[in-house]
Scaffold this motif. Sequence first.
Motif: not given
Length: 411
Positions: A77, A107, A109, A140, A142, A171, A178, A180, A185, A236, A239
Amino acid sequence: MDLQPEVRTGLRRRLRFVGDGSGHRLQQRTDVARDRPYLHAPGAGRRRRGAFRGDSRQRQRLRPGGQRGCRIRLGLPDSAGQPRHEHRQGDAGPLTRGIRVLEAVPNFSEGRDAGFVEAVADAFALAGCEVLHATMDPDHHRSVVTVIGPPRAVENGAVAAARLALDNIDLREHQGVHPRVGALDVLPFVPLKGMRMRDAVEAAHRVGFRIAEIGVPVYFYAQASHPPGQTLAALRRGGFEALGQAPGRDRAVADLPGRDSRGRVLYGWAHPAAGAVCVGAREVLLAWNVDIEGMDHEPAKRVAAELRETGGGFAGLRTLALHLRSQDRLQIAMNLENPAATDPGEVFRAIERKVSRLGGRVAGTEVIGMLPDALDTLRAARSMRLRDWSEERILSRRVSAHVASRRRAPG
C-alpha cells in the motif's frame, strides 16, 4: 523483455482481457473515450451476480456483460514522501493554468471479486473522475485503483468507494498476506496539476470527515497527520485484529471516530467489520514487486530487510517478502517513496546481486498503478525486466492528456 503472453478478447462495452492468468489488470483502451474504465482479467471466472452491493444506478450499469474487470495485480500500500515532479511536465500552457488535477490511489481489502473492483471504478467514473488503472491479487486479497480528476470529483468518488467497501467487505472473514486495518485500508491523495500539498491535505481532511460520518473511524497519515509524518507501518501494527482490541490496550483513539447521522460516536478505534481507514496526502511514489525464483521465503525476508531504509539500505524504500501460495510466487513487494532521488534501477540491481549470491534468480518486475518518469523509457523497463510497460502507464503523459481533454471540453 520479460513480457507475459497476451490474450485479447472483445467484450461488451469495448472491454478486453489481457494477461496470462497469474493476475488481473484493468486499463483503458486507446481507441475509445478515456472516461470509461476497461477491465483486463485474464483467467478470471465470470462475475458473481449480486457479489457486491451498491446503489441502483451502479447495479444497473454493472449487471449486463458477464465477465468484465480491472487491472488486477498488486504490491504494498501507499506511504509518504517524494518530491513532486511528474505532474509539472504536463503543463499545457496558459490555457490550462486554471485546471486542477488531484490523484487518489485507494487500497481495498478485496482481491478476489472483480465485480467489486469494477463497482469502485464505476463509482469514481460516475463522480467525474478518470480511472487510470486498477489491480487486484487473490493472495494479497487486495486491490488498488488509481484515479485522477477535479478535486471535488475525486473527493466524491472516494466517499462513494468508502461506502461500497463498508457495505461489501467484512474483515472478520478476510485472509490475505498483506497487512491491513480496513476494508478501505489506505486512501492517499496526491497533488498533481495546479495543486500544492496543502490542497491535498485539505482534501484528505474533508474526505476523512465524510467517511467518519458513515461510521468508520479515520486515521490520518503522511502529510495529512498532525504533526505530519505518521507512518502506515505504525498505524497498521498488529493489523485489524489488534485494532479491534485497542480499547483494552491503551492505543490512541482514531483521529476521527466513526459517528452516526446525529454525530454520536459509535466506534473510537475500529468498525467491527470494516475496521478503519488510513487517509493521507503524499507525493508520487513507485509501488512495485520483484518476483524471485530458486530460493525460500526466509532468505527472501533477509534480502528485503537489507534493502529497506530501516535496515541500512536505500533511502525511502519500504519492503516486504511475500509468498503467494495460490500462484506459487515469491516476491519482494516495495514502495519507493522518491524514485526521482533513488534510482529504481539501482535497487533492482542490488536485488539481483543479493538473490544471486543466495542461489536464486529474479524472474521479473511488475509495477502497481502508474509509472513515474524514472521508468518512462522502454530501455529502463527492459533493464528491470518490467512486465507490461507502455506509454499509457506513464503518469505524467496521462495527466497531460487528461488536462488537454478538459481544456477541449465545452463549458
